[in-house]
Design an enzyme around this catalytic site. Structure first.
Site, PDB file in Angstrom:
ATOM      1  CE  LYS A  67      -4.512   0.730   0.331  1.00 46.10           C
ATOM      2  NZ  LYS A  67      -5.536  -0.242  -0.103  1.00 46.10           N
ATOM      3  CG  ASP A  80      -7.089   2.904  -1.481  1.00 48.35           C
ATOM      4  OD1 ASP A  80      -7.680   3.553  -0.606  1.00 48.35           O
ATOM      5  OD2 ASP A  80      -6.999   1.667  -1.447  1.00 48.35           O
ATOM      6  N   GLY A 109     -18.148   7.635  -2.542  1.00 46.00           N
ATOM      7  CA  GLY A 109     -17.067   7.602  -3.524  1.00 46.00           C
ATOM      8  C   GLY A 109     -17.303   6.464  -4.504  1.00 46.00           C
ATOM      9  CG  ASN A 110     -14.863   3.760  -7.768  1.00 49.54           C
ATOM     10  OD1 ASN A 110     -14.504   2.621  -7.512  1.00 49.54           O
ATOM     11  ND2 ASN A 110     -15.276   4.118  -8.963  1.00 49.54           N
TER      12      ASN A 110
HETATM   13  N1  GLU Z   1      -7.221   0.060  -3.513  1.00 49.57           N
HETATM   14  C1  GLU Z   1      -7.985  -1.129  -3.747  1.00 49.57           C
HETATM   15  C2  GLU Z   1      -8.033  -1.984  -2.503  1.00 49.57           C
HETATM   16  O1  GLU Z   1      -7.894  -1.520  -1.386  1.00 49.57           O
HETATM   17  C3  GLU Z   1      -7.505  -1.874  -4.988  1.00 49.57           C
HETATM   18  C4  GLU Z   1      -6.092  -2.309  -4.955  1.00 49.57           C
HETATM   19  C5  GLU Z   1      -5.566  -2.805  -6.302  1.00 49.57           C
HETATM   20  O2  GLU Z   1      -6.311  -2.844  -7.251  1.00 49.57           O
HETATM   21  O3  GLU Z   1      -4.386  -3.137  -6.329  1.00 49.57           O
HETATM   22  O4  GLU Z   1      -8.305  -3.141  -2.565  1.00 49.57           O
END
Ligand code: GLU
Length: 428
Positions: free
Chosen positions: A107, A147, A221-222
């Site tokens: 992350k 994200d 949001g999304n």
């Molecule tokens: N940010 C999204 C999550 O928390 C997607 C992560 C990704 O696609 O690598 O799962």
């Protein structure tokens, strides 16, 4: 988010320790998995539009890559902390493992508020983030994605910087790219739709029809917008939505008892998911305090904003009617609140299962980029549904057979897979 009494990384470690005990994991495996493998903290100097230079703090945490390259989003948020990113990186490891895709967990984040940055400043920030990390991330090492408050445009700027530095095309460096620029159809919908695929399966198990249920959602949001869209298509009713109000620096809940109109709400929402309060009132929505989303007399709650939202305080306000909590956000429920949900027999679809649709579709995006052949939206969403449903059934079967809480069952599956990956590689 940063909060005096709440540390998301400690929470992630507590959840891990609990299941490590259940699995009787050996000492070395525990020591390896309860901390990240690697992390990077760095400064990003950005030339602002007024000519001054502002220095932002950036992070990337690579929690584990035994099952494949690290994978996970990059958040832009004013309250980002190293510990939040550590927790989210660890949850990504479990997320990829529970849906059984060949990726590890990572992350990233930047302490910033994109509401206050022009597009040019955001572009330079994205490029600066990549310049600091260009040798530590990559298609075979660590693959970022969108994200909280980051989107396809940010991903494309990051890709462009990475390709400029390395002098070639590397579409697999990042996912969540725009369609037509290496992105996958369905990626925007994937996380929200994935949440609803799991809710649909949970309702089947409980013998309840979606048409007979109502939902309250935190966040607009999304994730939440597409969750609402699919849920309404299944015949369910969404009666309340809460979101952040940038002007007032607080959140509000908007309620319409006979069901919110998604298109209408989208029409009065900014690109960060902030609903215009004056227009909402004109459209007939009641405006309630931010926490009111959790007090609604509904069957299903979908927290899809940030961590630490269902906590020891807010859980007390939850209606007795709630049967399912589907965690669209990462880490929305604290361990104290979790105990209350367990006691009340609420069916919890844990975050790293419920919201795994995003990363699963990111994996499909990588596969399509590698083939340089792109699928139709129906094909992507069909494969996504299959993957999410299979993961849900594996977790709910285990929960039933071993009489485990859904969160613990999901952890048992995910941690066992990662632990054997580490063992098979000879790391522990
Ligand atoms: N940010 C999204 C999550 O928390 C997607 C992560 C990704 O696609 O690598 O799962």
């Amino acid at each position: 988010m940063a909060n005096d009494s709440f540390n998301p990384f400690e929470m992630a470690q507590q959840q891990f320790d609990h299941v490590a005990d259940v699995l009787e994991l050996d000492e070395s495996t525990r020591n390896l998995l309860r901390e990240p493998l690697r992390e990077y903290h760095f400064s990003i100097p950005v030339r602002m539009d007024d000519g001054t230079v502002q220095v932002f703090r950036g992070f990337r945490v690579q929690h584990n890559d035994a099952r494949g390259p690290c994978k996970g989003g990059i958040r832009f948020h004013p309250q980002e902390t190293a510990d939040t990113v550590r927790a989210l990186a660890m949850w990504m490891t479990w997320k990829c493992a529970v849906v059984d895709i060949p990726l590890g967990g990572g992350k990233g984040g930047v302490i910033c508020d994109p509401h206050n940055l022009s597009l040019g400043e955001q572009e330079r920030l994205c490029r600066g983030w990549v310049r600091q990390l260009a040798r530590n991330v990559g298609p075979l090492a660590d693959v970022p994605a969108p994200d909280v408050m980051t989107n396809a445009q940010h991903m494309l700027w990051m890709l462009d910087e990475y390709e400029t530095i390395h002098g070639n095309k590397y579409p697999g460096f990042i996912t969540g790219k725009p369609v037509g620029m290496g992105g996958s159809l369905g990626r925007t919908e994937a996380t929200g739709f994935g949440v609803i695929y799991t809710v649909r399966e949970a309702l089947k198990e409980l013998g309840i029809r979606p048409e007979d249920t109502s939902v309250s959602v935190q966040g607009f949001g999304n994730v939440s917008q597409y969750a609402i869209q699919l849920y309404e298509q299944l015949g369910g009713k969404v009666v309340a939505v809460s979101c952040w109000d940038q002007g007032d620096q607080t959140s509000y809940t908007y309620r319409k008892k006979d069901g919110v109109d998604l298109e209408e709400l989208r029409g009065i929402t900014d690109r960060f998911g902030g609903i215009d309060k004056t227009k909402a009132e004109t459209c007939g929505y009641e405006r309630l305090p931010g926490d009111a989303w959790i007090e609604q007399d509904v069957d299903i709650l979908i927290p899809s904003a940030l961590e630490n939202q269902i906590n020891a305080e807010t859980v007390k306000k939850m209606s007795r009617r709630v049967k399912i909590v589907a965690e669209g956000a990462n880490g929305p429920t604290t361990p104290e609140a979790d105990r209350v949900l367990k006691e009340r027999g609420i069916y919890v679809i844990p975050d790293f299962l419920a919201n795994a649709g995003g990363v699963t579709c990111s994996y499909f995006e990588q596969v399509q980029c590698n083939m340089n052949y792109f699928w139709s939206k129906d094909e992507v969403l069909g494969k996504l549904d299959q993957k999410m449903t299979a993961a849900f059934i594996a977790v709910s079967d285990l929960a039933r057979r071993k009489k485990l809480f859904m969160r613990d069952a999901a952890y048992v599956i995910a941690i066992s897979r990662v632990a054997s990956g580490c063992k098979d590689r000879g790391w522990v």
